[in-house]
Write a protein that holds these residues in place. Structure first.
Motif, PDB file in Angstrom:
ATOM      1  N   ASN A 170       0.688  -1.179  -0.035  1.00 32.91           N
ATOM      2  CA  ASN A 170      -0.039  -0.054   0.117  1.00 32.91           C
ATOM      3  C   ASN A 170       1.063   1.443  -0.008  1.00 32.91           C
ATOM      4  OD1 ASN A 170      -2.535   1.539   0.056  1.00 32.91           O
ATOM      5  ND2 ASN A 170      -2.188   1.655   2.172  1.00 32.91           N
TER       6      ASN A 170
ATOM      7  N   LYS B 126      -3.638   4.009  -3.152  1.00 29.47           N
ATOM      8  CA  LYS B 126      -4.733   4.125  -3.867  1.00 29.47           C
ATOM      9  C   LYS B 126      -5.261   3.016  -4.720  1.00 29.47           C
ATOM     10  CE  LYS B 126      -4.537   9.104  -3.323  1.00 29.47           C
ATOM     11  NZ  LYS B 126      -4.674  10.332  -3.976  1.00 29.47           N
ATOM     12  N   GLU B 127      -4.576   2.000  -4.520  1.00 31.47           N
ATOM     13  CA  GLU B 127      -4.912   0.727  -5.458  1.00 31.47           C
ATOM     14  C   GLU B 127      -6.051  -0.107  -4.828  1.00 31.47           C
ATOM     15  OE1 GLU B 127      -5.377  -1.994  -8.296  1.00 31.47           O
ATOM     16  OE2 GLU B 127      -4.142  -0.228  -8.657  1.00 31.47           O
ATOM     17  N   PRO B 128      -7.171  -0.070  -5.495  1.00 30.79           N
ATOM     18  CA  PRO B 128      -8.419  -0.728  -4.899  1.00 30.79           C
ATOM     19  C   PRO B 128      -8.221  -2.053  -4.309  1.00 30.79           C
ATOM     20  CG  PRO B 128      -8.945   0.446  -6.802  1.00 30.79           C
ATOM     21  CD  PRO B 128      -7.514   0.208  -6.873  1.00 30.79           C
TER      22      PRO B 128
ATOM     23  N   GLN C 297     -12.433   3.113   1.261  1.00 30.77           N
ATOM     24  CA  GLN C 297     -11.242   3.647   0.414  1.00 30.77           C
ATOM     25  C   GLN C 297     -11.211   2.937  -1.126  1.00 30.77           C
ATOM     26  OE1 GLN C 297      -7.306   4.669   2.040  1.00 30.77           O
ATOM     27  NE2 GLN C 297      -8.292   4.287   3.721  1.00 30.77           N
ATOM     28  N   ALA C 298     -11.278   1.767  -0.800  1.00 33.44           N
ATOM     29  CA  ALA C 298     -11.350   0.716  -2.093  1.00 33.44           C
ATOM     30  C   ALA C 298     -12.451   1.014  -3.180  1.00 33.44           C
ATOM     31  CB  ALA C 298     -11.177  -0.905  -1.619  1.00 33.44           C
TER      32      ALA C 298
ATOM     33  N   GLU D 153     -12.094   4.503  -4.829  1.00 32.37           N
ATOM     34  CA  GLU D 153     -11.198   4.438  -5.851  1.00 32.37           C
ATOM     35  C   GLU D 153     -11.874   3.609  -7.050  1.00 32.37           C
ATOM     36  OE1 GLU D 153      -8.232   6.108  -6.088  1.00 32.37           O
ATOM     37  OE2 GLU D 153      -8.551   6.734  -3.974  1.00 32.37           O
TER      38      GLU D 153
ATOM     39  N   LYS E 241     -13.800   5.963  -9.354  1.00 30.57           N
ATOM     40  CA  LYS E 241     -13.704   6.923  -9.991  1.00 30.57           C
ATOM     41  C   LYS E 241     -13.119   6.510 -11.278  1.00 30.57           C
ATOM     42  CE  LYS E 241     -10.057   8.515  -7.498  1.00 30.57           C
ATOM     43  NZ  LYS E 241      -8.907   9.123  -6.742  1.00 30.57           N
ATOM     44  N   LYS E 242     -13.123   5.304 -11.617  1.00 31.68           N
ATOM     45  CA  LYS E 242     -12.870   4.496 -13.116  1.00 31.68           C
ATOM     46  C   LYS E 242     -14.116   4.859 -14.046  1.00 31.68           C
ATOM     47  CE  LYS E 242      -9.456   1.248 -11.855  1.00 31.68           C
ATOM     48  NZ  LYS E 242      -9.031  -0.313 -11.971  1.00 31.68           N
TER      49      LYS E 242
END
Length: 546
Positions: A485, A490-492, A517-518, A521, A524-525
């Motif tokens: 991390n 910020k990687e789901p 958080q996951a 993120e 947002k895609k």
């Protein structure tokens, strides 16, 4: 001193040759013995070393080193006591890389003439070539002592110091000479070059500034200054230097390219495009100029112009694949997927054995979520280019997007058959096994091998942490997932894994934080494939259960 007077000697050779030939063609022979021309044999019979030396000089002048040395040997045998001939022979031997013989002869002459500057320089050069560093330094220093204004002696000594990495001594040598002759261009260039090599850029630039005062119209100065400013990433001053160089050499295309690229670095796309358009008019078939114009217009957001330039790239160019890829990306970003597909299909018609085009085309269909069409394209590519590692990898990723993990593993194993060190495939299979909670020992081995090949990769460290979690080693899993991390924030998927670990540890507050958080993120895609949509639903279920 033992200096060769080559022109004078060649004139003598001409006289001797004329005499040996008996005068002008067609002249009547004299009946008087007194006027009979002297023959070549008569000269050699007298033991005249001068004749052989002159012939040696003539052979050297005509470029025949072997014949020159042959006649010089004959001259030396006629007069072995001549220091001048011995020295000339030493020069010839050194020039022919016969260093031992050259050194022996030069040392014999040195016994008689130790204070000859040229001889000391020759001995320095021979010792340098034989890697006798200390002796070379002694001879060069003596030459300098004998003639303190002899510039080449200082330069030879500096080069000798550089050959054994004694940079401070080389610099001191050149600086000392510049105190004697501050107007020397060659020595100042030499010193500036050393400073540049040593990355002492401010000192190098100081030397070039002095050179601009000494010789303001020398293009080399501004070329070197420009390169030093580039090394410092001072693009503004580099541009000024190259603009000055352009004034001095207006027809040098390489200077135009550097100026245009510097405008590009400064985001002054209009000036860069203007220069490259001028170059294109002069060189309409230059593929790199076409490519640069495409890139510049792409950066300037002139999409239509960029597409037009990239479309002009000939299929024979090594920039053709990249140009097609950039057209496809520009059209995809404009949501013109069908046009992008047409561009790649056109390229594929020209080069149907290029794996990259099947890869591009498949990815474009995947973006349209036409996964079966994407797979069909890849199968066609594999028929054209069997056992291709790249295409099998894309096929595995496509199956994964479709949620068909068994087929994805089969494709990735074919990648590993073609290349057992493909780190992405190693990680993919290992992670997929962990995700399916199967073959965990093999999964651990695969991911560890991937990390040996590519240490410090956040995604692979995440895979390792997830394998440990599946094996029940929770603390080891947490160590690796937190490291992943930090490396790849910020990687789901990494965030979700951390949430899973804390959920297992019954720390619901931290678990919820990572799940949210996951989810954020992933949200947002703009475009989500089947597996990402499934991941969102899964995380939402976990949050709902807390």
């Amino acid at each position: 001193m033992f200096h060769s007077k080559r022109i004078f000697l060649l004139l003598l050779v001409g006289i001797l040759s004329f005499s040996a030939c008996g005068g002008k063609k067609g002249a009547q022979p004299s009946s008087s013995k007194k006027n009979k021309p002297t023959s070549t044999k008569a000269i050699s019979d007298k033991g005249n070393s001068l004749y052989y030396y002159l012939v040696s000089e003539l052979q050297a002048y005509q470029g025949s080193a072997q014949n020159s040395l042959f006649y010089l040997d004959k001259a030396f045998k006629k007069d072995s006591s001549s220091s001048y001939l011995a020295l000339q022979k030493a020069y010839e031997l050194a020039h022919g890389n016969k260093l031992d013989g050259a050194l022996e002869l030069a040392l014999k002459v040195y016994e008689k003439h130790p204070d000859d500057v040229e001889l000391n320089l020759l001995l320095g050069k021979i010792c340098s070539a034989k890697q006798f560093h200390d002796k070379a330094v002694i001879y060069y220093n003596k030459a300098i002592k004998l003639d303190p204004k002899r510039e080449d002696a200082y330069q030879l000594l500096a080069r000798q110091y550089l050959s054994v990495s004694q940079v401070p001594q080389a610099i001191a040598t050149l600086e000392y000479f510049l105190k004697i002759d501050s107007g020397s261009l060659a020595t100042r260039y030499f010193l500036a070059n050393i400073y540049t090599t040593e990355k002492e850029f401010s000192k190098a630039l100081r030397q070039y500034e002095i050179l601009t005062d000494l010789n303001p119209d020398d293009p080399k100065i501004y070329a070197f200054m420009g390169e030093v400013y580039l090394a410092q990433k001072d693009y503004s001053k580099a541009l000024d230097a190259f603009l000055k160089l352009k004034q001095l050499v207006p027809s040098d295309m390489s200077v135009d390219i550097k100026i245009a690229l510097l405008y590009y670095e400064q985001k002054d796309f209009a000036h860069a495009i203007e220069i490259f358009q001028g170059l294109h008019q002069q060189n309409p078939k230059a593929d790199r100029i076409i490519y640069y114009l495409g890139i510049l217009n792409q950066e300037a957001k002139n999409t239509e112009a960029a597409l037009s330039w990239f479309a002009q790239m000939p299929s024979t160019s090594d920039l053709f694949i990249e140009s097609v890829a950039r057209q496809a990306l520009l059209l995809k970003n404009d949501k013109k997927l069908d046009e992008a597909i047409s561009v790649v299909n056109a390229a594929l018609a020209k080069k149907n054995k290029q794996p990259s085009f099947y890869d591009m085309l498949s990815s474009l269909y995947a973006s349209k979520k036409e996964y079966q069409k994407a797979l069909d394209i890849l199968k066609t590519g594999l028929a054209a280019v069997p056992h291709n590692e790249q295409l099998y990898f894309v096929m595995g990723v496509t199956y994964e997007k479709m949620g068909q993990w068994k087929e994805s593993i089969e494709s990735m194993k074919k990648v590993l058959e073609a290349n057992p060190s493909n780190v992405q495939a190693l990680n993919f299979v290992g992670y997929t096994y962990a995700e399916q909670n199967m073959n965990l020992d093999e999964a651990l081995s695969l991911v560890q091998k991937a990390l040996q090949l590519k240490p410090g990769d956040g995604f692979m460290i995440d895979s390792l942490g997830w394998v440990y979690f599946r094996k029940g080693n929770i603390e080891e899993a947490l160590i690796h997932l937190e490291k992943a991390n930090k490396l790849t924030p910020k990687e789901p998927t990494i965030l979700e894994h951390l949430g899973d670990v804390y959920l297992f540890k019954k720390d619901k507050r931290k678990a919820l934080s990572y799940f949210e958080q996951a989810l954020f993120e992933l949200g947002k895609k703009e475009e989500k494939d089947v597996s990402e949509e499934a991941q969102i639903r899964k995380i939402q279920e976990k949050i709902g259960s807390l």
